[in-house]
Enzyme design. Structure first.
Site, PDB file in Angstrom:
ATOM      1  N   GLY A  48     -13.858  10.293   4.176  1.00  0.00           N
ATOM      2  CA  GLY A  48     -14.145  10.172   2.744  1.00  0.00           C
ATOM      3  C   GLY A  48     -14.572   8.756   2.383  1.00  0.00           C
ATOM      4  O   GLY A  48     -13.907   7.790   2.754  1.00  0.00           O
ATOM      5  N   ARG A  50     -17.204   6.329  -0.745  1.00  0.00           N
ATOM      6  CA  ARG A  50     -17.943   6.413  -2.006  1.00  0.00           C
ATOM      7  C   ARG A  50     -19.426   6.553  -1.728  1.00  0.00           C
ATOM      8  O   ARG A  50     -20.128   7.332  -2.322  1.00  0.00           O
ATOM      9  CB  ARG A  50     -17.718   5.126  -2.822  1.00  0.00           C
ATOM     10  N   LYS A 108       0.085   0.003  -0.038  1.00  0.00           N
ATOM     11  CA  LYS A 108       1.365  -0.550  -0.540  1.00  0.00           C
ATOM     12  C   LYS A 108       1.470  -0.444  -2.054  1.00  0.00           C
ATOM     13  O   LYS A 108       2.539  -0.187  -2.597  1.00  0.00           O
ATOM     14  CB  LYS A 108       1.537  -2.008  -0.115  1.00  0.00           C
ATOM     15  N   GLU A 132       3.825   2.922   7.674  1.00  0.00           N
ATOM     16  CA  GLU A 132       4.137   1.663   8.385  1.00  0.00           C
ATOM     17  C   GLU A 132       3.159   0.551   8.008  1.00  0.00           C
ATOM     18  O   GLU A 132       3.543  -0.618   7.854  1.00  0.00           O
ATOM     19  CB  GLU A 132       4.079   1.911   9.900  1.00  0.00           C
ATOM     20  N   VAL A 135       3.331  -2.293   4.837  1.00  0.00           N
ATOM     21  CA  VAL A 135       4.057  -3.578   4.798  1.00  0.00           C
ATOM     22  C   VAL A 135       3.763  -4.352   6.074  1.00  0.00           C
ATOM     23  O   VAL A 135       4.026  -3.878   7.179  1.00  0.00           O
ATOM     24  CB  VAL A 135       5.586  -3.374   4.669  1.00  0.00           C
ATOM     25  N   ASP A 204       1.230  -8.427  -4.687  1.00  0.00           N
ATOM     26  CA  ASP A 204       1.155  -7.754  -3.382  1.00  0.00           C
ATOM     27  C   ASP A 204       2.499  -7.870  -2.651  1.00  0.00           C
ATOM     28  O   ASP A 204       3.026  -6.880  -2.136  1.00  0.00           O
ATOM     29  CB  ASP A 204       0.028  -8.407  -2.547  1.00  0.00           C
ATOM     30  N   LYS A 208       5.431  -4.890  -1.574  1.00  0.00           N
ATOM     31  CA  LYS A 208       6.044  -4.760  -0.244  1.00  0.00           C
ATOM     32  C   LYS A 208       7.567  -4.915  -0.332  1.00  0.00           C
ATOM     33  O   LYS A 208       8.312  -4.227   0.384  1.00  0.00           O
ATOM     34  CB  LYS A 208       5.431  -5.790   0.699  1.00  0.00           C
ATOM     35  N   GLY A 310      -5.760  -7.389   8.271  1.00  0.00           N
ATOM     36  CA  GLY A 310      -6.937  -7.324   9.142  1.00  0.00           C
ATOM     37  C   GLY A 310      -7.162  -5.894   9.585  1.00  0.00           C
ATOM     38  O   GLY A 310      -6.204  -5.116   9.713  1.00  0.00           O
TER      39      GLY A 310
END
Ligand code: NAP
Length: 442
Positions: A48, A50, A108, A132, A135, A204, A208, A310
């Site tokens: 999926g 845009r 998150k 997983e 965080v 952010d 977490k 990353g």
């Protein structure tokens, strides 16, 4: 001969950006190993996005912008959501769970506000919901907390969980740069987004912290329950003072089990920049790296360290979840469900025992130090260390003094009241900064 695709686990990947493209690459490149580990092949049924086009590095017929249709396909068993943000991801995940698909997400922001609703949907459909990667990127921390430490009592989880802010603070510490130029460097190197608000204001990290606190303390904690201060006001002068005190400054996410005088337990989840002694394990976590220190009653202190963001590192965590969910499909059974039985109340920030560092400009005349000290003792806040230095103006004339006070432990309420009272003193010209000191309990 039977068609090997009959036993295949069908996967829909939502998102083909930094993380999604790496997830698809690893599924393709490690197909044989993944099949051997799972006991069935993983087959990507659709992706999926845009923008559907033929230059996306994948077979064009896999691409679709119709997320609703993709997650509803009969041949999709597991949905991997790596598109963000909260919406439309929430709607897509709910639709997938309601239709009996297991879900793996790296989102998150969504998990910090909607974990309960999503866990309930997974429960009703008897499927898995894994997160997983939400965080600390590649660093395994959700699974150790939910599984390895399931028999222990977690007391504290403290971590550096945002690589952008850790890069900026590390730069300020090692080069003496101010916040603005360290942020510009982070942007130029791709560590900071064009709008860095979510990172530098601590949103952010707070998302977490909510996820970590929920899992560690078997209590639903949402982003709104997390006390949050950003790191934009940390100055080069704060770093100089921190060094003189044998500390550095880190943006910390702290989740703690607290017990009051009557023995009642509460949960604290908070994010703020804090002084950390150089000998503390989090002090040496530099650059864009993340680390999480867990303290549990029987296990003692555990530390998890690595790449917190990353494409490939985050995809590693996503793949770990995907393999777990696929194995559960092949072998039967489910992973751990949401555990919220403890239902501990959230402690307000004023209740938290902490230490303060206060840096202020004062008038340079006799009696100032005792006037300042009196405000601390009036609120039973004990002073651990005081440094005073004279200041000179551009013509070399004396123009006041700077006082740095480090306190012993007191409640945050008593400490913030003291700072407010100091600001009202005639002899105090300016409160330059107030930071907490973590990693010590004196
Ligand atoms: P990204 O590079 O911006 O990629 C997002 C992808 O999702 C793009 O392929 C985009 O499609 C697609 N997408 C976005 N909105 C969509 C919509 N409404 N409908 C269909 N497709 C949509 O993001 P990312 O960095 O990979 O991050 C993805 C998720 O992982 C986020 O939740 C993020 O918080 C989480 N995460 C990321 C990292 C990280 O290091 N990047 C680390 C941990 C967690 P187009 O390509 O067509 O624009």
């Amino acid at each position: 001969m039977s068609d090997p695709q009959d036993s295949a686990i069908g996967v829909a990947v939502l998102g083909l950006g930094n993380v999604g493209s790496q997830v698809v690459r690893i599924i393709e490149e490690s197909a044989a190993d993944l099949e051997a580990r799972i006991g069935a092949p993983l087959v990507v049924r659709g992706i999926g996005v845009r923008r559907v086009g033929d230059d996306r590095g994948v077979a064009p017929d896999l691409l679709t912008d119709d997320i609703e249709k993709l997650v509803s396909r009969d041949d999709v068993d597991i949905v991997v959501e790596v598109m963000g943000p909260v919406e439309p991801a929430r709607k897509a995940i709910l639709a997938a769970l309601e239709q009996g698909k297991s879900v793996v997400t790296a989102n998150k922001a969504l998990m910090a506000v909607s974990a309960g609703e999503l866990a309930q949907a997974a429960e009703s459909a008897h499927v898995d919901l894994y997160f997983e990667a939400a965080v600390a990127g590649a660093i395994p921390v959700i699974r150790p907390l939910t599984q390895s430490l399931a028999g222990d009592t977690v007391l504290r989880v403290a971590g550096i969980v945002n690589g952008t802010t850790n890069y900026i603070l590390s730069e300020m510490d090692s080069t003496g740069a101010d916040y603005t130029s360290a942020l510009a460097d982070a942007g130029a190197l791709g560590y900071a987004e064009a709008d860095p608000t979510a990172d530098v204001e601590g949103y952010d990290a707070a998302a977490k912290a909510a996820i970590l606190a929920s899992i560690a303390f078997h209590t639903r904690v949402t982003a709104d329950d997390v006390y949050r201060e950003g790191m934009t006001k940390v100055s080069a002068a704060d770093f100089a003072s921190a060094r003189a005190l044998g500390c550095t400054i880190k943006l910390l996410a702290i989740c703690e089990r607290l017990i009051d005088d009557e023995g009642r337990e509460r949960v604290s989840a908070r994010v703020y920049p804090a002084l950390v002694p150089l000998e503390h394990p989090l002090a040496s976590v530099n650059g864009a790296f993340n680390a999480v220190v867990v303290e549990a009653e029987a296990a003692g202190r555990l530390m998890f360290y690595g790449q917190g963001a990353g494409g490939a590192p985050t995809a590693s965590a996503v793949l770990g979840d995907l393999v777990m969910a696929a194995r559960n499909r092949v072998q039967g059974g489910r992973g751990p469900r949401e555990s919220k039985y403890a239902k501990l109340p959230i402690a307000p920030i004023g209740f938290i025992p902490t230490r303060y560092y206060v840096n202020m400009n004062v008038a340079d005349r006799p009696g100032v130090l005792s006037a300042v000290a009196a405000q601390f003792s009036k609120r039973e806040v004990s002073i651990a260390e005081v440094r005073q230095e004279g200041m000179v103006d551009e013509e070399g004339q004396r123009c006041g003094a700077r006082i740095v006070v480090v306190t012993h432990q007191a409640t945050d309420a008593a400490l913030s009241e003291t700072v407010a009272a100091l600001a009202d003193l005639d002899v105090v010209q300016n409160i330059n900064s107030v930071l907490r000191l973590e990693g010590t309990t004196e």
